[in-house]
Write a protein that holds these residues in place. Structure first.
Motif, PDB file in Angstrom:
ATOM      1  N   PRO A 151       0.781  -1.240   0.000  1.00 58.72           N
ATOM      2  CA  PRO A 151       0.000   0.000   0.000  1.00 58.72           C
ATOM      3  C   PRO A 151       0.816   1.295   0.000  1.00 58.72           C
ATOM      4  CG  PRO A 151       0.141  -0.833   2.230  1.00 58.72           C
ATOM      5  CD  PRO A 151       0.911  -1.811   1.359  1.00 58.72           C
ATOM      6  N   ASN A 152       2.075   1.274  -0.426  1.00 55.93           N
ATOM      7  CA  ASN A 152       2.872   2.499  -0.468  1.00 55.93           C
ATOM      8  C   ASN A 152       2.151   3.559  -1.316  1.00 55.93           C
ATOM      9  OD1 ASN A 152       4.927   4.447  -1.370  1.00 55.93           O
ATOM     10  ND2 ASN A 152       6.390   3.071  -0.394  1.00 55.93           N
ATOM     11  N   PRO A 153       1.954   4.762  -0.790  1.00 56.77           N
ATOM     12  CA  PRO A 153       1.218   5.789  -1.540  1.00 56.77           C
ATOM     13  C   PRO A 153       1.826   6.101  -2.915  1.00 56.77           C
ATOM     14  CG  PRO A 153       1.552   6.501   0.736  1.00 56.77           C
ATOM     15  CD  PRO A 153       2.361   5.253   0.542  1.00 56.77           C
ATOM     16  N   ARG A 154       3.142   5.944  -3.041  1.00 51.71           N
ATOM     17  CA  ARG A 154       3.806   6.311  -4.296  1.00 51.71           C
ATOM     18  C   ARG A 154       3.281   5.517  -5.482  1.00 51.71           C
ATOM     19  NH1 ARG A 154       8.498   4.702  -7.085  1.00 51.71           N
ATOM     20  NH2 ARG A 154       9.285   6.357  -8.440  1.00 51.71           N
ATOM     21  N   ILE A 155       2.951   4.242  -5.277  1.00 52.90           N
ATOM     22  CA  ILE A 155       2.496   3.419  -6.404  1.00 52.90           C
ATOM     23  C   ILE A 155       1.141   3.906  -6.921  1.00 52.90           C
ATOM     24  CG2 ILE A 155       1.299   1.569  -5.109  1.00 52.90           C
ATOM     25  CD1 ILE A 155       2.772  -0.432  -7.017  1.00 52.90           C
ATOM     26  N   PHE A 156       0.285   4.388  -6.032  1.00 48.81           N
ATOM     27  CA  PHE A 156      -1.012   4.932  -6.433  1.00 48.81           C
ATOM     28  C   PHE A 156      -0.833   6.289  -7.126  1.00 48.81           C
ATOM     29  CE2 PHE A 156      -1.922   2.212  -2.730  1.00 48.81           C
ATOM     30  CZ  PHE A 156      -2.850   1.349  -3.293  1.00 48.81           C
ATOM     31  N   HIS A 157       0.076   7.097  -6.581  1.00 46.99           N
ATOM     32  CA  HIS A 157       0.318   8.414  -7.182  1.00 46.99           C
ATOM     33  C   HIS A 157       0.931   8.285  -8.571  1.00 46.99           C
ATOM     34  CE1 HIS A 157       0.404  10.291  -2.891  1.00 46.99           C
ATOM     35  NE2 HIS A 157      -0.822  10.109  -3.342  1.00 46.99           N
ATOM     36  N   LEU A 158       1.790   7.277  -8.773  1.00 48.57           N
ATOM     37  CA  LEU A 158       2.359   7.040 -10.098  1.00 48.57           C
ATOM     38  C   LEU A 158       1.255   6.736 -11.112  1.00 48.57           C
ATOM     39  CD1 LEU A 158       5.565   4.872  -9.512  1.00 48.57           C
ATOM     40  CD2 LEU A 158       5.463   7.046 -10.733  1.00 48.57           C
ATOM     41  N   ALA A 159       0.307   5.904 -10.711  1.00 52.87           N
ATOM     42  CA  ALA A 159      -0.807   5.563 -11.607  1.00 52.87           C
ATOM     43  C   ALA A 159      -1.608   6.809 -11.963  1.00 52.87           C
ATOM     44  CB  ALA A 159      -1.699   4.511 -10.962  1.00 52.87           C
ATOM     45  N   CYS A 160      -1.898   7.625 -10.982  1.00 56.44           N
ATOM     46  CA  CYS A 160      -2.663   8.855 -11.225  1.00 56.44           C
ATOM     47  C   CYS A 160      -1.911   9.800 -12.156  1.00 56.44           C
ATOM     48  CB  CYS A 160      -2.996   9.554  -9.908  1.00 56.44           C
ATOM     49  SG  CYS A 160      -4.134   8.629  -8.860  1.00 56.44           S
ATOM     50  N   GLU A 161      -0.606   9.922 -11.937  1.00 56.93           N
ATOM     51  CA  GLU A 161       0.221  10.775 -12.800  1.00 56.93           C
ATOM     52  C   GLU A 161       0.172  10.273 -14.243  1.00 56.93           C
ATOM     53  OE1 GLU A 161       4.175  10.868 -11.215  1.00 56.93           O
ATOM     54  OE2 GLU A 161       3.485  11.654  -9.281  1.00 56.93           O
ATOM     55  N   ARG A 162       0.293   8.974 -14.419  1.00 58.84           N
ATOM     56  CA  ARG A 162       0.294   8.395 -15.769  1.00 58.84           C
ATOM     57  C   ARG A 162      -1.067   8.514 -16.446  1.00 58.84           C
ATOM     58  NH1 ARG A 162       4.173   3.027 -14.839  1.00 58.84           N
ATOM     59  NH2 ARG A 162       5.989   4.219 -14.093  1.00 58.84           N
ATOM     60  N   LEU A 163      -2.120   8.574 -15.655  1.00 63.73           N
ATOM     61  CA  LEU A 163      -3.465   8.751 -16.213  1.00 63.73           C
ATOM     62  C   LEU A 163      -3.808  10.225 -16.407  1.00 63.73           C
ATOM     63  CD1 LEU A 163      -5.480   6.093 -14.165  1.00 63.73           C
ATOM     64  CD2 LEU A 163      -4.812   5.945 -16.573  1.00 63.73           C
ATOM     65  N   GLY A 164      -3.054  11.089 -15.741  1.00 66.97           N
ATOM     66  CA  GLY A 164      -3.323  12.519 -15.844  1.00 66.97           C
ATOM     67  C   GLY A 164      -4.565  12.961 -15.090  1.00 66.97           C
ATOM     68  N   VAL A 165      -4.888  12.232 -14.029  1.00 64.85           N
ATOM     69  CA  VAL A 165      -6.072  12.532 -13.221  1.00 64.85           C
ATOM     70  C   VAL A 165      -5.640  12.612 -11.750  1.00 64.85           C
ATOM     71  CG1 VAL A 165      -8.361  11.729 -12.502  1.00 64.85           C
ATOM     72  CG2 VAL A 165      -7.598  11.361 -14.858  1.00 64.85           C
ATOM     73  N   PRO A 166      -6.088  13.624 -11.001  1.00 60.70           N
ATOM     74  CA  PRO A 166      -5.672  13.725  -9.598  1.00 60.70           C
ATOM     75  C   PRO A 166      -6.220  12.567  -8.756  1.00 60.70           C
ATOM     76  CG  PRO A 166      -7.336  15.382 -10.097  1.00 60.70           C
ATOM     77  CD  PRO A 166      -6.957  14.748 -11.408  1.00 60.70           C
ATOM     78  N   PRO A 167      -5.513  12.228  -7.677  1.00 63.40           N
ATOM     79  CA  PRO A 167      -5.930  11.098  -6.840  1.00 63.40           C
ATOM     80  C   PRO A 167      -7.382  11.174  -6.363  1.00 63.40           C
ATOM     81  CG  PRO A 167      -3.726  11.757  -6.236  1.00 63.40           C
ATOM     82  CD  PRO A 167      -4.217  12.778  -7.223  1.00 63.40           C
ATOM     83  N   HIS A 168      -7.839  12.360  -5.940  1.00 59.88           N
ATOM     84  CA  HIS A 168      -9.189  12.457  -5.364  1.00 59.88           C
ATOM     85  C   HIS A 168     -10.301  12.218  -6.387  1.00 59.88           C
ATOM     86  CE1 HIS A 168      -8.501  16.608  -6.765  1.00 59.88           C
ATOM     87  NE2 HIS A 168      -9.820  16.695  -6.861  1.00 59.88           N
ATOM     88  N   GLU A 169      -9.938  12.192  -7.675  1.00 57.64           N
ATOM     89  CA  GLU A 169     -10.918  11.905  -8.720  1.00 57.64           C
ATOM     90  C   GLU A 169     -10.668  10.530  -9.362  1.00 57.64           C
ATOM     91  OE1 GLU A 169     -10.771  15.281 -11.349  1.00 57.64           O
ATOM     92  OE2 GLU A 169     -12.113  16.442 -10.071  1.00 57.64           O
ATOM     93  N   THR A 170      -9.894   9.705  -8.659  1.00 51.30           N
ATOM     94  CA  THR A 170      -9.540   8.366  -9.152  1.00 51.30           C
ATOM     95  C   THR A 170     -10.060   7.312  -8.183  1.00 51.30           C
ATOM     96  OG1 THR A 170      -7.540   9.271 -10.167  1.00 51.30           O
ATOM     97  CG2 THR A 170      -7.628   6.877  -9.872  1.00 51.30           C
ATOM     98  N   LEU A 171     -10.669   6.269  -8.727  1.00 52.46           N
ATOM     99  CA  LEU A 171     -11.187   5.167  -7.914  1.00 52.46           C
ATOM    100  C   LEU A 171     -10.286   3.950  -8.063  1.00 52.46           C
ATOM    101  CD1 LEU A 171     -13.510   3.797  -6.247  1.00 52.46           C
ATOM    102  CD2 LEU A 171     -14.531   3.182  -8.466  1.00 52.46           C
ATOM    103  N   MET A 172      -9.915   3.341  -6.936  1.00 56.17           N
ATOM    104  CA  MET A 172      -9.132   2.104  -6.929  1.00 56.17           C
ATOM    105  C   MET A 172     -10.051   0.955  -6.534  1.00 56.17           C
ATOM    106  SD  MET A 172      -6.203   0.494  -7.167  1.00 56.17           S
ATOM    107  CE  MET A 172      -5.762  -1.218  -6.782  1.00 56.17           C
ATOM    108  N   ILE A 173     -10.071  -0.105  -7.355  1.00 57.97           N
ATOM    109  CA  ILE A 173     -10.880  -1.288  -7.077  1.00 57.97           C
ATOM    110  C   ILE A 173      -9.959  -2.475  -6.845  1.00 57.97           C
ATOM    111  CG2 ILE A 173     -12.634  -2.871  -7.979  1.00 57.97           C
ATOM    112  CD1 ILE A 173     -13.654  -0.560  -9.738  1.00 57.97           C
TER     113      ILE A 173
END
Length: 198
Positions: A151-173
């Motif tokens: 659950p390291n936050p960096r891995i989620f932030h990398l995904a958001c950066e690559r999608l070009g969408v901020p974390p608060h508007e991204t859903l993780m399933i």
């Protein structure tokens, strides 16, 4: 009121697909081919730890580190052998029921896969089930440019950066409450727990 969802991230193992083979059989095959005593619990523990290690990890690297740690010779053809084992593993990964329908439902949104594991094994599995082109971003913990695990936050932030969408508007399933859902929420994403019903 929750934020709008403009992108979706999925866990891979247990959420989109499942290994239907026998891990013990795959490990026994490795031991037999590498001349390792299958009862060498110290080696097997190191091997398991290296497979799940933080940082740049491939199956070949994990094997090499475990062999060296326990004084076993590293064969000249280790890379080719690792590729063979990786192919065997990937060939027994299957899509879970309903995945195609879920991805079609979210076709209008950019999507990413966030998965823990050796880079070569995870990429091979993703390609085997035919999902590679379904995603705008694939974030594998073992890749050298990722090198952290959920659950390291960096891995989620990398995904958001690559999608070009901020974390608060991204859903993780995902199917793992701590690594997938709580990890995503701690990183500022929205989280949805999808228990593995396979």
């Amino acid at each position: 009121m929750s934020n709008p969802i403009r992108a979706i991230c999925f866990d891979f193992d247990g959420t989109l697909a499942q290994f239907e083979g026998d891990f013990a059989q795959l490990t026994a095959f490795c031991c037999d081919r590498l001349g390792i005593d299958p009862g060498d619990r110290a080696f097997l523990a190191t091997y398991e730890r290296e497979i799940r290690a933080e940082g740049h990890v491939t199956f070949a690297l994990a094997l090499r580190r475990a062999l060296e740690a326990h004084g076993y010779p590293v064969p000249a053809g280790l890379e080719a052998f690792a590729a063979e084992v990786t192919a065997r593993y990937a060939a027994e990964v299957r899509l879970l029921p309903g995945v195609r329908e879920v991805l079609a439902y979210f076709a209008h949104l950019p999507k990413a896969v966030i998965t823990n594991g050796p880079a070569d094994m995870q990429w091979a599995a993703l390609r085997n089930v035919g999902l590679e082109r379904e995603f705008q971003a694939v974030v594998v913990s073992g890749d050298p440019d990722v090198a952290v695990r959920k659950p390291n936050p960096r891995i989620f932030h990398l995904a958001c950066e690559r999608l070009g969408v901020p974390p608060h508007e991204t859903l993780m399933i995902g199917d793992h409450l701590e690594a997938d859902v709580q990890g995503a929420i701690a990183a500022g994403l929205q989280g949805l727990y999808r228990p593995n019903s396979a």
